[in-house]
Scaffold this motif. Structure first.
Motif, short mmCIF file in Angstrom:
data_model
loop_
_atom_site.label_atom_id
_atom_site.label_comp_id
_atom_site.label_asym_id
_atom_site.label_seq_id
_atom_site.Cartn_x
_atom_site.Cartn_y
_atom_site.Cartn_z
N SER A 1 -20.59 39.11 31.51
CA SER A 1 -19.60 39.55 30.53
C SER A 1 -18.25 38.89 30.83
N ARG A 2 -18.13 37.64 30.53
CA ARG A 2 -16.94 36.86 30.90
C ARG A 2 -15.84 36.99 29.85
N ASP A 3 -14.62 37.24 30.34
CA ASP A 3 -13.51 37.45 29.42
C ASP A 3 -13.19 36.19 28.62
N TRP A 4 -13.24 35.02 29.26
CA TRP A 4 -12.83 33.81 28.56
C TRP A 4 -13.85 33.36 27.51
N ALA A 5 -15.05 33.91 27.54
CA ALA A 5 -15.99 33.61 26.46
C ALA A 5 -15.43 34.12 25.13
N ALA A 6 -14.76 35.28 25.15
CA ALA A 6 -14.14 35.82 23.93
C ALA A 6 -12.73 35.27 23.74
N LYS A 7 -11.95 35.19 24.80
CA LYS A 7 -10.57 34.69 24.68
C LYS A 7 -10.56 33.25 24.17
N GLY A 8 -11.40 32.40 24.79
CA GLY A 8 -11.45 31.01 24.36
C GLY A 8 -11.90 30.87 22.92
N PRO B 1 -0.53 32.69 24.05
CA PRO B 1 0.10 32.89 22.73
C PRO B 1 -0.36 34.13 21.97
N TYR B 2 -0.95 35.12 22.66
CA TYR B 2 -1.57 36.24 21.95
C TYR B 2 -0.61 37.00 21.05
N LEU C 1 -8.89 31.76 20.73
CA LEU C 1 -7.80 30.79 20.78
C LEU C 1 -8.18 29.45 20.16
N LEU C 2 -9.47 29.16 20.04
CA LEU C 2 -9.90 27.96 19.32
C LEU C 2 -9.77 28.11 17.81
N LEU D 1 -15.45 40.27 21.59
CA LEU D 1 -14.98 39.51 20.44
C LEU D 1 -14.02 40.34 19.59
N ILE D 2 -14.40 41.59 19.35
CA ILE D 2 -13.52 42.48 18.59
C ILE D 2 -12.20 42.66 19.33
N GLY D 3 -12.29 42.79 20.65
CA GLY D 3 -11.09 42.95 21.46
C GLY D 3 -10.14 41.77 21.37
N MET D 4 -10.65 40.62 20.93
CA MET D 4 -9.81 39.44 20.73
C MET D 4 -9.59 39.16 19.24
#
Length: 942
Positions: A824-831, A689-690, A834-835, A853-856
Motif C-alpha cells: 500500500s504505497r503512498d506514492w502510487a496514489a500521490k504520483g 503543490p497539493y 500529480l501526473l 486514490l480518493i485520498g488524493m
C-alpha cells in the motif's frame, strides 16, 4: 468527537492514580465470545461511533461476527497513534509542513496544524554498513549517514520542534519496532480523560512486532498513516481470525528464530493473507514476550494483517522490565481485566480457522534461498543448498533487473523499500579482525560442473579461494531477532566458545552486528561478551535496519570483482526477515535467514555447502575437531546470562532522553518557526503543490471532459509497478532532473531517500521497467503514447503528462483486475494525482489503493460487471468524457456515472461505470479534492 454511545457503554474505572472514562464491551451483546483482536476493534467502534462513518449497525455487525463468513463489511478503524520510519515518514511530515503554509495563506494560524494523534518517527533506515570488522565501524558509519542525509535530518529536526504530538528518535538509537516495544508502546492509552486500547498503524510492514505486546496494529502506506495522524479513520474489512494454538516448550538446541520460521512456513501454507492471526491456549503463557515479538514481527512474511498475543502476566512482566511506570502497569492490568482483554487460557474463543503447533517439535532451521517461508531443517541444509544451486550456478542471473536495482518484492507492505547496497562513492573497509592471511578455501564440497574455485588476493596480503556457496555476508541484524535476548546472548556465548577453541571467521565473510537498541550493547557489556564477538569481526556497525533492507554495504572490491567475473552464486546469511532475490546485496544471489547463533556458525564455516552434524568447523589448539555441537550454549547458560546481564535500569537509562539525540543530532543547523524555510536548491525536501490555489470552501465537483489515456494496463498491476522505488537511472526523467540540478550520478541515492521531493517521485511514477503499457507494442517501462504530438509517438509517461497538462487535458488510466494490489504505497496514489490523472477505470481494485486514490482526489471507477477495456473494444487511443460526477455536489454519491469513449474516427463506446466511493467519509474527501484538503478546511472552520 464524542461518541453517540447508542449502546450505553460509557463508564469509568479507577486505575493508575486516576479516574478514566471507558467504553465497556460488556454493554454489547455477543462481545464476550469475540477473539481478543476483534474485541479491540469493537471498543474502537464504540468509542468513535458518530452515526455517519461509524454507526450502531457497524458495532452490531462486529458483535455478531460470523467466523465462517467471508469478509464483506467495511468498518472505519481509528488508530490511537502512528509510528514511522524515516524513509516513509518524511513525506508525511512534508505534507504537514505544506498544510501549515496553506493555512497561513488562507488566514489561519499555522501553529494549529498538528498531528491529531500521537506520531513518533524513528530514524533507522539510513545507516549503511560501509565499514565493518573494526572498532571505529559504528562512528564511521554514522558519519557517512549524516553526510548523506543532512538535508532530511535537518527537516525532521525542524518538525520535531515545530509540531505538537510529533516526536523523532534520532539516528544511532535503534530500530523502530524494537524502540516501539521497549519504550513507545502503551498497551493502554490515556488521552482526554479516556482510557482505551493502544492501537496503531505504522509506515513499515513489521509494525506487527508490537502485536507481541497485545497491541493491535499493522503496516500501512503513507496516505493511511497521514490520515491517522490527522484524526481520520482507516477503512478495513472485518477480517477472518485464525486461532493458532501453542503447546509444549522449545527443545534444547532450537531457538525463537526456529519457532518463527516454522510458524511462517505453516501459515504461508495454510493461507492467511488479509486475516488476523491470534495465538491462544495453555502454551501462550509460557512464551516469553521477546519470542512473542519475534513471531508478531514476521506477520508480513506469512501474509497476515496482524499476528497478536493477548495481554497477560507475561505482558505485565515485560512492561516492568522495560521501565514502564507503576501507574501505567496498574492501568494496563486493571483495564484489560475490566474489558475481558486479559488472557484466559481455559477459554476457547470463536475463530474462523485454527492451527496448532507443539513447540517441542521445532528443530533448528534456516530459510532460503529467496523466500522467508521456504524453511529448511538445519540437518538438511547442505543437501537443500546443492539442490537450489542448480538454479543459480553458472546460469545467467535469474534476478529481475529491477529487483537487482532494489525494487521491492510485491510481498513487501506498508511502503517498506529495498535500496541500493551503498553509495558507490563511499569507502569500504576490509575485515580488520586479524584473520590469518593464509590460503584457505570456500569450495568445501562443491563438485562437478557446479564448482568454480576462484582465487582472491586482498590488498592486505590475504589470499584465498571462493566458490559457489561462499558466505560473503553473515550479519546479525533486523528487528526480528535483535530484540530477543535469548538468541542475541546465545550468539555471543557461541562466539565466546568459538574463540576459546581458537576458531576464526573466514576472511571472505563480511561480518556485522547491528542491534535494534542500545540495551543490547549494554547487556553484552555487562555479560563481558563483546570482546569475543569482536574477535570474530562482530563489531558494532550501527543501530538500525541494515542488511535486511539492502543496506549491507559493498563487499571488498577484490571479492566483488571475483564474484562477478566468475559469476559465482555466493550467499548471505542474516538474522532478518526478508531474503528476496536482489534485496540484500547486488553481488549476492542466494540469501538465507537464520538465528543469530547460526549466523556466526555460518561465518565460521564460510560456506553454505556445509553439514554441521558431520563436518568440523575447525580444530582447537590441541588439534581436535570442533563441531557446532561443541560450541552451542545450553539453554541453562543462556537463561542464567539473561538473568544476570539484563536489568530494568538499562531500559530506563537508555530511554531516559531518547528524543534528544547525540551531539551530531543536537548540533545540526536547524530552521526554526511555525513554517518551514524551504531550500529552493534542495533535491531531497521540496514543498509539494497539493494546496496551490486552494480556497477556504471546495469548488463544485465537475464532470470529466476530453480526457486522454495515460496508460492502458493489464491485470494485477501492483503499487510496486506504479510507485517509484530502488535506484534512479541516469537516462530517466528523474535522473535528468537530478543532473539538471547539479547532482552527480554517484550522489543520486535512491527513490526511497528522495521521497520528500515530489519532483523526483512524479518522474518515477509508472516508471517500473516491468510495467507493460498496452498503448505500446512490446515495450516495457515508463513509456506511453503522447497524443499531443502528431501520430502519438512514444514518450516517457512523465513527459507526456507534462504536455497534456500544458494543453489543459485531463488524464485517465485504464486497467484490469486487482489494480493496485501488493504493497500500500503512498506514492502510487500521490504520483498518479500529480501526473494529472483524474480517474482510474479498472475491472477491480485492491481496497487500500482504491481508498488512497480518493485520498488524493482521483475518482476510482469500475467497468460494468463482466466487462473490460478489451471486451468494450477500447485500445487507449480514445478521448473520454465522464458525466454524472456532479451528483456528488448534492451530498450523495451516485452508484454509477456515464462514460463515453470517442475513437479517432468518431465512433463512440458508452457504458455506465460503477463509482467506487464506498463510505460517506470518502465522499467528503473526494468533494474536497483529497483527504489533506478536507482536514485542512476542517481545521480552518474550527
Amino acid at each position: 468527537m464524542a461518541s453517540t454511545d447508542s449502546f450505553g457503554a460509557r463508564g469509568t474505572i479507577q486505575a493508575g492514580g486516576g479516574e478514566h472514562e471507558i467504553f465497556r464491551l460488556s454493554a454489547v451483546e455477543g462481545a464476550e465470545r469475540l477473539p481478543f483482536s476483534l474485541k479491540v476493534l469493537l471498543e474502537n467502534l464504540l468509542r468513535t461511533e458518530d452515526g455517519t462513518n461509524v454507526t450502531a449497525e457497524h458495532v452490531r455487525a462486529l458483535a455478531n461476527w460470523d467466523p465462517a463468513a467471508e469478509p464483506d463489511t467495511e468498518i472505519q478503524f481509528t488508530p490511537a497513534r502512528v509510528v514511522m520510519q524515516d524513509f516513509t515518514g518524511v513525506p508525511c511530515v512534508v505534507d504537514l509542513a505544506t498544510m501549515r503554509e496553506a493555512v497561513t495563506e488562507l488566514g489561519g494560524d499555522p501553529a494549529k496544524v498538528n498531528p491529531l494523534a500521537p506520531a513518533e518517527l524513528v530514524i533507522d533506515h539510513s545507516v549503511i554498513i560501509d565499514v565493518f570488522g573494526r572498532p571505529d565501524a559504528f562512528e564511521r558509519n554514522v558519519d557517512f549517514e549524516y553526510q548523506r542525509n543532512k538535508e532530511r535530518y535537518q527537516f525532521l529536526r525542524w518538525g520535531q520542534g515545530a509540531f505538537d504530538e510529533f516526536k523523532v528518535v534520532p539516528p544511532g538509537t535503534g530500530i523502530v519496532h524494537q524502540v516501539n516495544i521497549e519504550h513507545l508502546a502503551r498497551v493502554v492509552m490515556t488521552r482526554n480523560g479516556q482510557a482505551y486500547p493502544d492501537t496503531l498503524v505504522g509506515t513499515d510492514s513489521h509494525t506487527t512486532m508490537v502485536n507481541g505486546l497485545g497491541v493491535l496494529g499493522w503496516g500501512v502506506g503513507g496516505i493511511e498513516a497521514e490520515a491517522a495522524m490527522l484524526g481520520q479513520p482507516v477503512s478495513m474489512l472485518i477480517p477472518r481470525v485464525v486461532g493458532f494454538k501453542l503447546t509444549g516448550e522449545i527443545p534444547a538446541g532450537a531457538t525463537a528464530t526456529d519457532v518463527v520460521l516454522t510458524i511462517t512456513e505453516m501459515l504461508r501454507r495454510h493461507g492467511v493473507v488479509g486475516k488476523f492471526v491470534e495465538f491462544y491456549g495453555e502454551g501462550v503463557g509460557a512464551v516469553p514476550l521477546a519470542n512473542r515479538a519475534t513471531i508478531g514481527n514476521m506477520s508480513p512474511e506469512f501474509g497476515s494483517t496482524a499476528a497478536i498475543f493477548p495481554i497477560d502476566d507475561e505482558t505485565v512482566r515485560y512492561l516492568k522490565l522495560t521501565g514502564r511506570s507503576a501507574e501505567q502497569i496498574e492501568l494496563v492490568e486493571t483495564y484489560a481485566k475490566e474489558q475481558g482483554l486479559w488472557h484466559d487460557p481455559s477459554r476457547e474463543y470463536a475463530y474462523s480457522e485454527t492451527l496448532e503447533l507443539d513447540l517441542s517439535t521445532v528443530v533448528p532451521s534456516i530459510a532460503g534461498p529467496k523466500r522467508p517461508q521456504d524453511r529448511i531443517a538445519l540437518s538438511e541444509s547442505k543437501e537443500a543448498f546443492r539442490e537450489a544451486l542448480v538454479d543459480y550456478a553458472g546460469a545467467p542471473d535469474q534476478r529481475d533487473p529491477d529487483d537487482a536495482a532494489g525494487t521491492p518484492s510485491a510481498v513487501d507492505e506498508a511502503g517498506e523499500e529495498s535500496f541500493p547496497a551503498s553509495d558507490p562513492s563511499s569507502p569500504s573497509s576490509g575485515n580488520g579482525d586479524g584473520a590469518p592471511h593464509t590460503a584457505v578455501s570456500a569450495a568445501s564440497g562443491a563438485t562437478g560442473r557446479t564448482s568454480k574455485p576462484t582465487r582472491v588476493a586482498l590488498a592486505d596480503g590475504a589470499s584465498f579461494e571462493i566458490d559457489h556457496g561462499a558466505v560473503v555476508i553473515a550479519s546479525i541484524t533486523s528487528c526480528t531477532n535483535t530484540s530477543n535476548p535469548s538468541v542475541m546472548l546465545g550468539a555471543a556465548l557461541l562466539a565466546k566458545n568459538a574463540v576459546d577453541k581458537g576458531l576464526a571467521v573466514k576472511p571472505w565473510v563480511k561480518t556485522s552486528m547491528a542491534p535494534g537498541s542500545k540495551v543490547v550493547t549494554d547487556y553484552y557489556e555487562k555479560a563481558g561478551l563483546w570482546p569475543y564477538l569482536e574477535k570474530l569481526g562482530y563489531h558494532l556497525v550501527g543501530y538500525g535496519c541494515t542488511t535486511c533492507i539492502g543496506n549491507s554495504g559493498p563487499l571488498a572490491e577484490e571479492i566483488s570483482a571475483a564474484v562477478n567475473e566468475a559469476d559465482l552464486a555466493v550467499v548471505s546469511v542474516l538474522s532478518g526477515n526478508r531474503n528476496f532475490e536482489g534485496r540484500i546485496n547486488p553481488d549476492v544471489k542466494m540469501n538465507y535467514l537464520a538465528s543469530p547463533p547460526l549466523v556466526i556458525a555460518y561465518a565460521l564455516a564460510g560456506t553454505m555447502d556445509f553439514d554441521f552434524e558431520n563436518q568440523p568447523l575447525g580444530q582447537d589448539t590441541s588439534g581436535n575437531d570442533v563441531f557446532l555441537r561443541d560450541l552451542w550454549p545450553s539453554a541453562k547458560d543462556v537463561q542464567s546470562t539473561i538473568d544476570t546481564a539484563i536489568s530494568q535500569e538499562m531500559f530506563t537509562k537508555d530511554y531516559a532522553d531518547v528524543f534528544a539525540g547525540d551531539e551530531r543530532w543536537r548540533s545540526l543547523p536547524t530552521p526554526e518557526g511555525n513554517t518551514f524555510d524551504w531550500d529552493p536548491e534542495s533535491t531531497y525536501v521540496r514543498k509539494p503543490p497539493y494546496f496551490e490555489g486552494m480556497a477556504p470552501e471546495p469548488s463544485p465537483v465537475k464532470d470529466i471532459a476530453g480526457a486522454r489515456v495515460l496508460a492502458l494496463l493489464g491485470d494485477s498491476v501492483t503499487t510496486d509497478h506504479i510507485s517509484p522505488a530502488g535506484s534512479i537511472k541516469e537516462d530517466t526523467p528523474a535522473g535528468q532532473y537530478l543532473r539538471e540540478h547539479g547532482v552527480e550520478k554517484k550522489d543520486f541515492n535512491s527513490y526511497g531517500s528522495r521521497r520528500g521531493n515530489h519532483e523526483v517521485m512524479i518522474r518515477g511514477t509508472f516508471a517500473n521497467i516491468r510495467l507493460r503499457n498496452q498503448l505500446l507494442d512490446g515495450v516495457s517501462g515508463g513509456y506511453t503514447r503522447d497524443f499531443t504530438q502528431e501520430g502519438g509517438p512514444q514518450a516517457f509517461i512523465y513527459d507526456a503528462a507534462e504536455n497534456y497538462a500544458a494543453q489543459g487535458t485531463p488524464l485517465v488510466v485504464l486497467g484490469g483486475k486487482e489494480y493496485g494490489s501488493g504493497s500500500s504505497r503512498d506514492w502510487a496514489a500521490k504520483g498518479t494525482a500529480l501526473l494529472g490523472v483524474t480517474a482510474v477505470i479498472v475491472e477491480s481494485y485492491e481496497r487500500i489503493h482504491r481508498s488512497n486514490l480518493i485520498g488524493m482526489g482521483v475518482l476510482p471507477l469500475q467497468f460494468p460487471q463482466g466487462e473490460s477495456a478489451a471486451s468494450l473494444g477500447l485500445d487507449g487511443t480514445e478521448t473520454f468524457d465522464v458525466s454524472g460526477v456532479t451528483a456528488l455536489n448534492d451530498g450523495s454519491t451516485p452508484r454509477t456515472v456515464h462514460v463515453t469513449a470517442t475513437k479517432e474516427n468518431g465512433e463512440k463506446v458508452e457504458f455506465d461505470a460503477t463509482v467506487r466511493i464506498d463510505t460517506p467519509g470518502e465522499a467528503d474527501y473526494y468533494r474536497n479534492g483529497g483527504i489533506m484538503q478536507y482536514v485542512l478546511r476542517g481545521m480552518l472552520r474550527n
